[in-house]
Write a protein that holds these residues in place. Sequence first.
Motif, PDB file in Angstrom:
ATOM      1  N   UNK A   1      69.068   3.660  23.112  1.00  0.00           N
ATOM      2  CA  UNK A   1      68.730   4.939  23.994  1.00  0.00           C
ATOM      3  C   UNK A   1      68.196   5.038  25.006  1.00  0.00           C
ATOM      4  N   UNK A   2      66.708   4.470  24.854  1.00  0.00           N
ATOM      5  CA  UNK A   2      65.969   4.460  25.943  1.00  0.00           C
ATOM      6  C   UNK A   2      66.323   3.671  27.153  1.00  0.00           C
ATOM      7  N   UNK A   3      67.062   2.565  27.048  1.00  0.00           N
ATOM      8  CA  UNK A   3      67.281   1.773  27.958  1.00  0.00           C
ATOM      9  C   UNK A   3      68.999   2.349  28.473  1.00  0.00           C
ATOM     10  N   UNK A   4      69.535   2.948  27.681  1.00  0.00           N
ATOM     11  CA  UNK A   4      70.645   3.726  28.512  1.00  0.00           C
ATOM     12  C   UNK A   4      70.402   4.722  29.014  1.00  0.00           C
ATOM     13  N   UNK A   5      69.184   5.530  28.959  1.00  0.00           N
ATOM     14  CA  UNK A   5      68.744   6.498  29.559  1.00  0.00           C
ATOM     15  C   UNK A   5      68.258   5.974  31.019  1.00  0.00           C
TER      16      UNK A   5
ATOM     17  N   UNK B   1      64.401  -2.299  33.333  1.00  0.00           N
ATOM     18  CA  UNK B   1      64.471  -2.258  31.584  1.00  0.00           C
ATOM     19  C   UNK B   1      65.820  -2.644  31.647  1.00  0.00           C
ATOM     20  N   UNK B   2      66.745  -2.121  32.123  1.00  0.00           N
ATOM     21  CA  UNK B   2      68.283  -2.479  31.884  1.00  0.00           C
ATOM     22  C   UNK B   2      68.457  -4.078  32.342  1.00  0.00           C
ATOM     23  N   UNK B   3      67.740  -4.758  33.028  1.00  0.00           N
ATOM     24  CA  UNK B   3      67.690  -6.252  33.531  1.00  0.00           C
ATOM     25  C   UNK B   3      67.035  -6.693  32.224  1.00  0.00           C
ATOM     26  N   UNK B   4      66.115  -6.448  31.746  1.00  0.00           N
ATOM     27  CA  UNK B   4      65.284  -6.860  30.531  1.00  0.00           C
ATOM     28  C   UNK B   4      66.254  -6.982  29.658  1.00  0.00           C
ATOM     29  N   UNK B   5      66.841  -5.967  29.201  1.00  0.00           N
ATOM     30  CA  UNK B   5      67.841  -5.789  27.921  1.00  0.00           C
ATOM     31  C   UNK B   5      68.944  -6.871  28.158  1.00  0.00           C
ATOM     32  N   UNK B   6      69.536  -6.940  29.388  1.00  0.00           N
ATOM     33  CA  UNK B   6      70.510  -7.842  29.571  1.00  0.00           C
ATOM     34  C   UNK B   6      70.080  -9.583  29.961  1.00  0.00           C
TER      35      UNK B   6
ATOM     36  N   UNK C   1      59.375 -16.437  23.547  1.00  0.00           N
ATOM     37  CA  UNK C   1      58.268 -15.352  22.983  1.00  0.00           C
ATOM     38  C   UNK C   1      57.131 -15.417  23.920  1.00  0.00           C
ATOM     39  N   UNK C   2      56.503 -16.481  24.253  1.00  0.00           N
ATOM     40  CA  UNK C   2      55.234 -16.593  24.965  1.00  0.00           C
ATOM     41  C   UNK C   2      55.523 -15.814  26.432  1.00  0.00           C
ATOM     42  N   UNK C   3      56.776 -16.170  26.950  1.00  0.00           N
ATOM     43  CA  UNK C   3      56.998 -15.942  28.344  1.00  0.00           C
ATOM     44  C   UNK C   3      57.143 -14.372  27.929  1.00  0.00           C
ATOM     45  N   UNK C   4      57.618 -13.756  27.138  1.00  0.00           N
ATOM     46  CA  UNK C   4      57.774 -12.303  26.935  1.00  0.00           C
ATOM     47  C   UNK C   4      56.662 -11.651  26.475  1.00  0.00           C
ATOM     48  N   UNK C   5      55.612 -12.185  26.070  1.00  0.00           N
ATOM     49  CA  UNK C   5      54.357 -11.905  25.755  1.00  0.00           C
ATOM     50  C   UNK C   5      53.456 -11.632  27.105  1.00  0.00           C
ATOM     51  N   UNK C   6      53.854 -12.938  28.021  1.00  0.00           N
ATOM     52  CA  UNK C   6      53.158 -12.666  29.332  1.00  0.00           C
ATOM     53  C   UNK C   6      53.834 -11.176  29.976  1.00  0.00           C
ATOM     54  N   UNK C   7      55.046 -10.920  29.963  1.00  0.00           N
ATOM     55  CA  UNK C   7      55.703  -9.881  30.582  1.00  0.00           C
ATOM     56  C   UNK C   7      54.985  -8.532  29.974  1.00  0.00           C
ATOM     57  N   UNK C   8      54.480  -8.758  28.684  1.00  0.00           N
ATOM     58  CA  UNK C   8      54.402  -7.348  27.874  1.00  0.00           C
ATOM     59  C   UNK C   8      52.892  -7.195  28.566  1.00  0.00           C
ATOM     60  N   UNK C   9      52.071  -8.184  28.727  1.00  0.00           N
ATOM     61  CA  UNK C   9      50.913  -8.278  29.172  1.00  0.00           C
ATOM     62  C   UNK C   9      50.869  -7.531  30.650  1.00  0.00           C
TER      63      UNK C   9
ATOM     64  N   UNK D   1      59.340   2.357  29.793  1.00  0.00           N
ATOM     65  CA  UNK D   1      60.878   1.991  29.352  1.00  0.00           C
ATOM     66  C   UNK D   1      60.999   0.313  29.332  1.00  0.00           C
ATOM     67  N   UNK D   2      60.196  -0.477  30.281  1.00  0.00           N
ATOM     68  CA  UNK D   2      60.428  -1.832  30.301  1.00  0.00           C
ATOM     69  C   UNK D   2      59.697  -2.589  29.135  1.00  0.00           C
ATOM     70  N   UNK D   3      58.529  -1.964  28.658  1.00  0.00           N
ATOM     71  CA  UNK D   3      58.124  -2.519  27.592  1.00  0.00           C
ATOM     72  C   UNK D   3      58.881  -2.366  26.438  1.00  0.00           C
ATOM     73  N   UNK D   4      59.320  -1.202  26.147  1.00  0.00           N
ATOM     74  CA  UNK D   4      60.451  -0.898  24.968  1.00  0.00           C
ATOM     75  C   UNK D   4      61.646  -2.157  25.179  1.00  0.00           C
TER      76      UNK D   4
END
Length: 168
Positions: free
Chosen positions: A10-14, A64-69, A92-100, A141-144
């Motif tokens: 829902x959030x990424x669609x929004x 956020x949409x780019x991360x989703x896809x 997962x490690x790269x994603x944790x870096x993005x989360x930070x 939105x990106x974090x989600x």
Amino acid sequence: MRYFLRLEDFTTGLAQRLSIAFLVIAAALALYQVVTRFAFGAPSTWSEVITRSAMIWSVFLGVAVAFRHGAMISVDVIQNALPPRLGLWVYILASIGSLIFFSVLLWQGYLMTLRVIPQSLAALEVSIAWVYAALPVGSAFILVAILAAMVRAVQGDWLIARNAEDVQ
């Protein structure tokens, strides 16, 4: 997890719909600016500011949409060269870096937004904080989206491992 993935859907669609809307606004106002400047010789004083602001919002929501896809710069080459489990850990490690990174951007963007509330946009009597708010809102939105991508990656790896065990 199913509810979280639905929330992310829902959030990424929004975010995608809002990003498209801001891009349409920016394109329409840029065209308006060109027409008023070159056809009528009287450039609009406000359309350039709104065009720029709409582009900023469009980009931050579109990430956020780019991360989703999976359209962001990634470590696919390294990930695909490794065994599947190790490749998942690299992801997962790269994603944790993005989360930070986006957590810091959310917080700092929030603080910057608060600092600029008294300032107005050029040619408008609107607080520039509305533009700066794209950083924390887009980052949320990106974090989600990143968290959901991590969940999907782990679930996909678990399904692949389970199917491999069923074949043996």
